[in-house]
Motif scaffolding. Sequence first.
Motif, PDB file in Angstrom:
ATOM      1  N   VAL A  12      -0.904 -11.578   0.362  1.00  6.94           N
ATOM      2  CA  VAL A  12      -1.122 -10.477  -0.222  1.00  6.94           C
ATOM      3  C   VAL A  12      -0.960 -10.726  -1.891  1.00  6.94           C
ATOM      4  N   GLN A  13      -1.622  -9.808  -2.843  1.00  2.22           N
ATOM      5  CA  GLN A  13      -1.327 -10.164  -4.223  1.00  2.22           C
ATOM      6  C   GLN A  13      -0.048  -9.614  -4.640  1.00  2.22           C
ATOM      7  N   GLY A  16       1.691  -5.888  -3.955  1.00  2.00           N
ATOM      8  CA  GLY A  16       1.019  -5.165  -2.767  1.00  2.00           C
ATOM      9  C   GLY A  16       2.201  -5.018  -1.751  1.00  2.00           C
ATOM     10  N   SER A  17       1.939  -4.821  -0.758  1.00  2.00           N
ATOM     11  CA  SER A  17       2.884  -4.541   0.457  1.00  2.00           C
ATOM     12  C   SER A  17       2.420  -5.128   1.913  1.00  2.00           C
TER      13      SER A  17
END
Length: 114
Positions: A12-13, A16-17
């Motif tokens: 994820v970046q 993010g989540s």
Amino acid sequence: QVQLVESGGGLVQSGGSLRLSCAASGIMFSMYTLGWYRQAPGKQRELVADITSGGDTNYAESVKGRFTISRDNAKKTVALQMNSLKPEDTAVYYCNSKRIYVYWGQGTQVTVSS
């Protein structure tokens, strides 16, 4: 036979989540304290968050306000909602259950790119 099986990791970046889940079997789930730990390369395994049988929660300072641990005794699952992820959250995340004995899952990789 006790089993803890994690799922939900991934790439994820930053910002993010992700939501991690751990399904347990072979233990009296409702009586156990459940936790999430993580281990980054070259570092010791550390507590991220845990939740007691009574629902009391405890978080590492580094994740307070960003991560939320929850449990569902009926489904025998414990989840970790991770928001506002940072590159320093990159690690293998392990599910843990403890009462008299301690049990571990196999781990799930979380990678946060900058």
